[in-house]
Motif scaffolding. Structure first.
Motif, PDB file in Angstrom:
ATOM      1  N   ARG A   1     -82.265 -69.664 -17.282  1.00 51.04           N
ATOM      2  CA  ARG A   1     -83.294 -68.954 -16.518  1.00 51.04           C
ATOM      3  C   ARG A   1     -82.592 -68.000 -15.565  1.00 51.04           C
ATOM      4  O   ARG A   1     -81.760 -68.414 -14.753  1.00 51.04           O
ATOM      5  CB  ARG A   1     -84.174 -69.920 -15.743  1.00 51.04           C
TER       6      ARG A   1
ATOM      7  N   GLU B   1     -88.801 -63.346 -13.738  1.00 50.20           N
ATOM      8  CA  GLU B   1     -88.115 -64.498 -14.307  1.00 50.20           C
ATOM      9  C   GLU B   1     -87.920 -64.264 -15.805  1.00 50.20           C
ATOM     10  O   GLU B   1     -88.868 -63.908 -16.512  1.00 50.20           O
ATOM     11  CB  GLU B   1     -88.936 -65.769 -14.100  1.00 50.20           C
TER      12      GLU B   1
ATOM     13  N   LEU C   1     -85.985 -65.892 -19.493  1.00 46.60           N
ATOM     14  CA  LEU C   1     -85.272 -66.942 -20.205  1.00 46.60           C
ATOM     15  C   LEU C   1     -84.457 -66.285 -21.305  1.00 46.60           C
ATOM     16  O   LEU C   1     -85.000 -65.613 -22.179  1.00 46.60           O
ATOM     17  CB  LEU C   1     -86.249 -67.952 -20.806  1.00 46.60           C
TER      18      LEU C   1
END
Length: 347
Positions: free
Chosen positions: A303, A314, A316
């Protein structure tokens, strides 16, 4: 195959500040497998007990193939519920447990024995007929409970947290078994679970309950990509929410104009996109400059918290890709239009 229809179903326990189930309207297509998903205390098990006839609703209706069953006792509804803790009879063998319902119906012993043998094979327990429940593993006990329900050939099968007491490997095995048996039998099935991954793998459709209210019912893919509101998005792991306005096919916010997919809602709203949809690189449409703020290794993914101007994003990313990002230096990211969605503003 049986259709199940819940119409404005409400259950308010005496003394409770709010209904456990509040105006739930939901249709289960004949032969489908639907999951009711939500956190503890959201009304999942209450809904299942109402359908089974183990509780009476405060208001609303429950219909099987268009006919109300509110006045029909549980044993005559054709609805069978498999409980989370199995509820097997410890003094009976596996075969006796499985055939119990048929014996209560007065079925001939020969028919009961034949159907018990058939269902044991279906749930992969051939050779276990003489064992007691205490001699079985948790997964085997769950199979016996499932077989005891299936042998009755119910119109509707209700599974209450069927995999919650199993370890990870057994959960995967039982999940596949439940799905295969449901497809084989065509029984309209409702699974209650708090586990998102379990619901998305098992179910044709998911009904998300929050605080006793139905927030959205859709396919697993739609719930992830096109959530109805911020609460649904957050429940399914959404992390990026940016206030702005959708107009002329673009979303205008502190990130600048971003191209939206066709059909995106118009007007004031909140832009959302899943962290795994953020792409590193690109210089074309929906490309932004970003700087790494932090990284956290999560095993198969990392992350990464990014700053794109005044907006925190954010992402991933694969661990190797996350590790290769420059520190304190801007680089380009892309937000693909197909990954974007506009939620209604929070009122």
């Amino acid at each position: 195959m049986t259709q199940v229809s819940l119409h404005a179903l409400t259950k308010h326990y005496p003394g409770a500040p709010a209904p456990a189930v509040d105006g739930l309207t939901l249709d289960l297509a004949p032969g489908s497998l639907t999951a009711i998903l939500g956190p503890s205390g959201c009304g999942k098990t209450t809904t299942m007990r109402l359908i089974a006839g183990l509780l009476d609703p405060t208001s609303g209706d429950i219909r099987l193939d268009g006919t109300s069953v509110l006045a029909t006792p549980p044993e005559r509804r054709g609805v069978v519920m498999v409980f989370q803790n199995h509820l097997l009879f410890p003094h009976m063998s596996v075969a006796e447990n499985i055939g119990f319902g048929l014996r209560m119906q007065g079925r001939p012993a020969k028919e009961t024995a034949q159907r018990t043998e058939e269902i044991l094979a279906r749930v992969q327990l051939t050779g276990f007929a003489r064992r007691r429940p205490t001699e079985l593993s948790g997964g085997q006990q769950q199979r016996v409970a499932l077989a005891r329900a299936l042998i009755l050939r119910p119109k509707v099968l209700l599974l209450d947290e069927p995999l919650s007491n199993l370890d990870a490997s057994l959960r995967a095995e039982m999940r596949d078994l439940v799905r295969d048996l449901q497809r084989e039998t065509g029984i309209t099935t409702l699974v209650v679970t708090h586990d998102q991954s379990e619901a998305t793998i098992l179910a044709d459709r998911i009904a998300l309950l929050l605080d006793g209210k139905l927030r959205q019912v859709a396919s697993p893919a739609e719930l992830y990509a096109r959530p109805a509101d911020t609460a649904v998005a957050r429940f399914f792991g959404g992390a990026n929410f940016i206030t702005g306005q959708s107009r002329s096919g673009k979303f205008h916010s502190a990130l600048g104009p971003l191209r939206l997919p066709e059909g995106a809602p118009v007007g004031d709203g909140i832009l959302t996109f899943r962290p795994e949809e953020v792409e590193v690189g690109g210089a074309g449409e929906n490309s932004l400059s970003a700087v790494v703020f932090s990284r956290a290794f999560h095993g198969s993914q990392s992350r990464v918290t990014l700053h794109a101007g005044p907006v925190v994003i954010e992402a991933l990313l694969p661990p190797a890709a996350a590790a290769s990002l420059p520190d304190a230096q801007p680089f380009r990211i892309t937000l693909p239009p197909a990954a974007l969605w506009v939620l209604p503003p929070v009122r």
